[in-house]
Structures are given as structure tokens and as C-alpha cells.
Design a protein around this motif. Sequence first.
Motif, PDB file in Angstrom:
ATOM      1  N   THR A 195      93.258  16.821-125.432  1.00 19.86           N
ATOM      2  CA  THR A 195      92.439  17.768-124.680  1.00 19.86           C
ATOM      3  C   THR A 195      93.142  19.124-124.608  1.00 19.86           C
ATOM      4  OG1 THR A 195      91.373  18.228-122.554  1.00 19.86           O
ATOM      5  CG2 THR A 195      93.434  16.983-122.471  1.00 19.86           C
ATOM      6  N   GLU A 196      92.375  20.168-124.500  1.00 17.84           N
ATOM      7  CA  GLU A 196      92.946  21.501-124.305  1.00 17.84           C
ATOM      8  C   GLU A 196      93.245  21.770-122.827  1.00 17.84           C
ATOM      9  OE1 GLU A 196      90.266  24.347-126.040  1.00 17.84           O
ATOM     10  OE2 GLU A 196      90.922  23.866-128.075  1.00 17.84           O
ATOM     11  N   LEU A 197      92.816  20.862-121.955  1.00 16.44           N
ATOM     12  CA  LEU A 197      93.008  21.008-120.509  1.00 16.44           C
ATOM     13  C   LEU A 197      93.798  19.811-119.974  1.00 16.44           C
ATOM     14  CD1 LEU A 197      89.383  22.171-119.571  1.00 16.44           C
ATOM     15  CD2 LEU A 197      91.394  23.610-120.014  1.00 16.44           C
ATOM     16  N   PRO A 198      95.090  19.755-120.275  1.00 13.53           N
ATOM     17  CA  PRO A 198      95.873  18.592-119.853  1.00 13.53           C
ATOM     18  C   PRO A 198      95.980  18.485-118.332  1.00 13.53           C
ATOM     19  CG  PRO A 198      97.305  20.280-120.784  1.00 13.53           C
ATOM     20  CD  PRO A 198      95.896  20.737-121.001  1.00 13.53           C
ATOM     21  N   THR A 199      96.171  17.254-117.880  1.00 15.57           N
ATOM     22  CA  THR A 199      96.354  16.942-116.471  1.00 15.57           C
ATOM     23  C   THR A 199      97.778  16.420-116.273  1.00 15.57           C
ATOM     24  OG1 THR A 199      95.666  14.646-116.707  1.00 15.57           O
ATOM     25  CG2 THR A 199      93.918  16.281-116.296  1.00 15.57           C
ATOM     26  N   ARG A 200      98.117  16.122-115.045  1.00 20.11           N
ATOM     27  CA  ARG A 200      99.451  15.589-114.757  1.00 20.11           C
ATOM     28  C   ARG A 200      99.685  14.276-115.521  1.00 20.11           C
ATOM     29  NH1 ARG A 200     103.183  15.285-109.498  1.00 20.11           N
ATOM     30  NH2 ARG A 200     102.502  17.417-109.163  1.00 20.11           N
ATOM     31  N   GLU A 201      98.632  13.521-115.756  1.00 22.61           N
ATOM     32  CA  GLU A 201      98.767  12.257-116.487  1.00 22.61           C
ATOM     33  C   GLU A 201      99.202  12.470-117.939  1.00 22.61           C
ATOM     34  OE1 GLU A 201      96.009  12.927-114.452  1.00 22.61           O
ATOM     35  OE2 GLU A 201      96.998  11.768-112.888  1.00 22.61           O
ATOM     36  N   HIS A 202      99.056  13.680-118.465  1.00 16.18           N
ATOM     37  CA  HIS A 202      99.420  13.976-119.848  1.00 16.18           C
ATOM     38  C   HIS A 202     100.866  14.455-120.015  1.00 16.18           C
ATOM     39  CE1 HIS A 202      94.926  14.542-120.124  1.00 16.18           C
ATOM     40  NE2 HIS A 202      95.165  13.643-121.053  1.00 16.18           N
ATOM     41  N   VAL A 203     101.588  14.624-118.934  1.00 14.84           N
ATOM     42  CA  VAL A 203     102.946  15.188-118.996  1.00 14.84           C
ATOM     43  C   VAL A 203     103.831  14.393-119.951  1.00 14.84           C
ATOM     44  CG1 VAL A 203     105.056  15.480-117.631  1.00 14.84           C
ATOM     45  CG2 VAL A 203     102.888  16.400-116.793  1.00 14.84           C
ATOM     46  N   VAL A 204     103.824  13.089-119.849  1.00 18.76           N
ATOM     47  CA  VAL A 204     104.684  12.258-120.696  1.00 18.76           C
ATOM     48  C   VAL A 204     104.371  12.476-122.176  1.00 18.76           C
ATOM     49  CG1 VAL A 204     105.273   9.877-121.305  1.00 18.76           C
ATOM     50  CG2 VAL A 204     105.049  10.538-118.917  1.00 18.76           C
ATOM     51  N   ALA A 205     103.112  12.632-122.523  1.00 21.67           N
ATOM     52  CA  ALA A 205     102.708  12.805-123.919  1.00 21.67           C
ATOM     53  C   ALA A 205     103.232  14.102-124.524  1.00 21.67           C
ATOM     54  CB  ALA A 205     101.183  12.764-124.029  1.00 21.67           C
ATOM     55  N   MET A 206     103.567  15.081-123.697  1.00 22.45           N
ATOM     56  CA  MET A 206     104.039  16.372-124.208  1.00 22.45           C
ATOM     57  C   MET A 206     105.556  16.497-124.209  1.00 22.45           C
ATOM     58  SD  MET A 206     101.208  18.960-122.605  1.00 22.45           S
ATOM     59  CE  MET A 206     101.260  18.264-120.944  1.00 22.45           C
ATOM     60  N   GLY A 207     106.260  15.455-123.814  1.00 20.50           N
ATOM     61  CA  GLY A 207     107.715  15.520-123.705  1.00 20.50           C
ATOM     62  C   GLY A 207     108.413  15.966-124.968  1.00 20.50           C
ATOM     63  N   ASP A 208     107.923  15.551-126.132  1.00 25.99           N
ATOM     64  CA  ASP A 208     108.569  15.886-127.404  1.00 25.99           C
ATOM     65  C   ASP A 208     108.373  17.338-127.826  1.00 25.99           C
ATOM     66  OD1 ASP A 208     109.552  13.323-127.618  1.00 25.99           O
ATOM     67  OD2 ASP A 208     107.969  12.639-128.965  1.00 25.99           O
ATOM     68  N   LEU A 209     107.625  18.109-127.057  1.00 29.89           N
ATOM     69  CA  LEU A 209     107.426  19.515-127.407  1.00 29.89           C
ATOM     70  C   LEU A 209     108.670  20.365-127.179  1.00 29.89           C
ATOM     71  CD1 LEU A 209     103.785  20.093-126.167  1.00 29.89           C
ATOM     72  CD2 LEU A 209     104.607  20.262-128.519  1.00 29.89           C
ATOM     73  N   VAL A 210     109.646  19.852-126.471  1.00 31.27           N
ATOM     74  CA  VAL A 210     110.926  20.550-126.347  1.00 31.27           C
ATOM     75  C   VAL A 210     111.773  20.092-127.521  1.00 31.27           C
ATOM     76  CG1 VAL A 210     113.015  20.869-124.991  1.00 31.27           C
ATOM     77  CG2 VAL A 210     110.803  20.771-123.855  1.00 31.27           C
ATOM     78  N   ARG A 211     112.092  21.040-128.380  1.00 29.06           N
ATOM     79  CA  ARG A 211     112.784  20.717-129.621  1.00 29.06           C
ATOM     80  C   ARG A 211     114.287  20.954-129.557  1.00 29.06           C
ATOM     81  NH1 ARG A 211     107.932  23.019-130.584  1.00 29.06           N
ATOM     82  NH2 ARG A 211     108.739  25.123-130.514  1.00 29.06           N
ATOM     83  N   ASP A 212     114.716  21.888-128.734  1.00 26.56           N
ATOM     84  CA  ASP A 212     116.117  22.298-128.749  1.00 26.56           C
ATOM     85  C   ASP A 212     116.690  22.376-127.338  1.00 26.56           C
ATOM     86  OD1 ASP A 212     116.198  22.851-131.616  1.00 26.56           O
ATOM     87  OD2 ASP A 212     114.917  24.562-131.154  1.00 26.56           O
ATOM     88  N   ARG A 213     118.016  22.294-127.269  1.00 30.10           N
ATOM     89  CA  ARG A 213     118.705  22.525-125.995  1.00 30.10           C
ATOM     90  C   ARG A 213     118.647  24.008-125.664  1.00 30.10           C
ATOM     91  NH1 ARG A 213     124.317  19.364-126.304  1.00 30.10           N
ATOM     92  NH2 ARG A 213     124.954  21.479-126.735  1.00 30.10           N
ATOM     93  N   TRP A 214     118.771  24.301-124.381  1.00 29.47           N
ATOM     94  CA  TRP A 214     118.744  25.678-123.881  1.00 29.47           C
ATOM     95  C   TRP A 214     117.390  26.319-124.107  1.00 29.47           C
ATOM     96  CZ3 TRP A 214     122.577  26.930-120.728  1.00 29.47           C
ATOM     97  CH2 TRP A 214     123.778  26.253-120.862  1.00 29.47           C
ATOM     98  N   PHE A 215     116.357  25.497-124.027  1.00 32.17           N
ATOM     99  CA  PHE A 215     114.997  25.949-124.299  1.00 32.17           C
ATOM    100  C   PHE A 215     114.058  25.152-123.411  1.00 32.17           C
ATOM    101  CE2 PHE A 215     111.143  25.176-126.921  1.00 32.17           C
ATOM    102  CZ  PHE A 215     110.690  26.472-127.004  1.00 32.17           C
ATOM    103  N   GLY A 216     113.004  25.789-122.926  1.00 32.09           N
ATOM    104  CA  GLY A 216     112.047  25.103-122.078  1.00 32.09           C
ATOM    105  C   GLY A 216     110.617  25.312-122.522  1.00 32.09           C
ATOM    106  N   ARG A 217     109.741  24.537-121.946  1.00 34.73           N
ATOM    107  CA  ARG A 217     108.301  24.651-122.172  1.00 34.73           C
ATOM    108  C   ARG A 217     107.614  24.675-120.822  1.00 34.73           C
ATOM    109  NH1 ARG A 217     106.509  23.634-127.542  1.00 34.73           N
ATOM    110  NH2 ARG A 217     104.792  24.919-126.773  1.00 34.73           N
ATOM    111  N   CYS A 218     106.381  25.114-120.820  1.00 37.48           N
ATOM    112  CA  CYS A 218     105.556  25.014-119.615  1.00 37.48           C
ATOM    113  C   CYS A 218     104.111  24.804-120.040  1.00 37.48           C
ATOM    114  CB  CYS A 218     105.699  26.235-118.713  1.00 37.48           C
ATOM    115  SG  CYS A 218     105.035  27.777-119.360  1.00 37.48           S
ATOM    116  N   VAL A 219     103.358  24.176-119.146  1.00 39.23           N
ATOM    117  CA  VAL A 219     101.949  23.913-119.414  1.00 39.23           C
ATOM    118  C   VAL A 219     101.201  23.952-118.090  1.00 39.23           C
ATOM    119  CG1 VAL A 219     102.173  21.382-119.260  1.00 39.23           C
ATOM    120  CG2 VAL A 219     100.323  22.393-120.618  1.00 39.23           C
ATOM    121  N   VAL A 220     100.015  24.509-118.132  1.00 37.82           N
ATOM    122  CA  VAL A 220      99.137  24.498-116.970  1.00 37.82           C
ATOM    123  C   VAL A 220      98.453  23.134-116.933  1.00 37.82           C
ATOM    124  CG1 VAL A 220      97.084  25.519-115.913  1.00 37.82           C
ATOM    125  CG2 VAL A 220      98.791  26.992-117.019  1.00 37.82           C
ATOM    126  N   LEU A 221      98.535  22.490-115.772  1.00 33.11           N
ATOM    127  CA  LEU A 221      97.908  21.185-115.571  1.00 33.11           C
ATOM    128  C   LEU A 221      96.616  21.373-114.779  1.00 33.11           C
ATOM    129  CD1 LEU A 221     101.095  19.156-114.621  1.00 33.11           C
ATOM    130  CD2 LEU A 221     100.026  19.376-116.873  1.00 33.11           C
TER     131      LEU A 221
END
Length: 147
Positions: free
Chosen positions: A103-129
Motif C-alpha cells: 500500500t502507499e498508505l502504510p499503517t503501524r502494522e506495516h512497520v516490520v515489513a519496512m525494516g530492511d529499507l535501512v541499508r547502512d549504518r549512520w543512516f535513518g529512514r522515516c515513514v508517515v503511518l
Amino acid sequence: MGASGWGYVVAYQPDLGAALDALRQKVFAEGDYWWARGELGHSASDYDNRPATMRELFADEWVQESGTHSILDMYRVLGDGEKPDHGTVEPVTKAEALQYTGTELPTREHVVAMGDLVRDRWFGRCVVLHDAAGQPQEIYFWGFSGD
């Protein structure tokens, strides 16, 4: 010590940079980070002599080298088209959300599915839930930092 993973959920606001700044201030004020002058397994809140300001914290060479193993190690949210760099947070794109969560509108239940989007150390991601009706509710920040 190695890098540490971290994640935070905050209330939604349209300005992701302002949300990051507010989160960093909260984490610093609460001492919810690892302080390089402290002991392993203890948060900065365990020390009365911890730095009084973030400027003071990051002026310390040990902290510069080891980080805080928290959101404090991230300095800004990237804008559209900017390349990820040390200490930056990259928002999840609609295409990434769709690919990882269906979905283009992820919810809190989708957080685990996006974990691999962080590829490197010293780097972060964010997503609107979003809530079930598709309205923005929260922002999730996550990543890895520290040495």
C-alpha cells in the motif's frame, strides 16, 4: 560495541524535519541515549554529569567517534532527490511503501515489513503511518548508528 538499531514513533505533523528536531530534543532531554563517557548498558539518564546541551554532547570527540546509538545521531531529513549521507534520514517513497507493504498508505502494522529499507549504518529512514481511513497519524523514524 557495534551499531545499534533504534526506532521511534511520534505524532504526525506535515514537516518531517520539525518532527525530527522535536524528537531529538525529547530524546536528549530524557537522556534516552548511550553516552560515550558512560558504561555499556547504561543510558545517559543514569549520569548527573552528562552534557547539558547537544552542542556540548557532540563537541566530545568520543561521542563524535562512537555516536549515541539513537536518533540524536541523525541531523536532518532529506528532501526530494537528495542522496542519503551520514546522519541523514530519508523518507520512504510511495513506491517503496507499495513494494514493501502493498500500500502507499502504510499503517503501524506495516512497520516490520519496512525494516530492511535501512541499508547502512549512520543512516535513518522515516515513514508517515496512517489510520484505517488513510489519514496520517504518526511518523516512524528508524535506523542504525554508533560504533
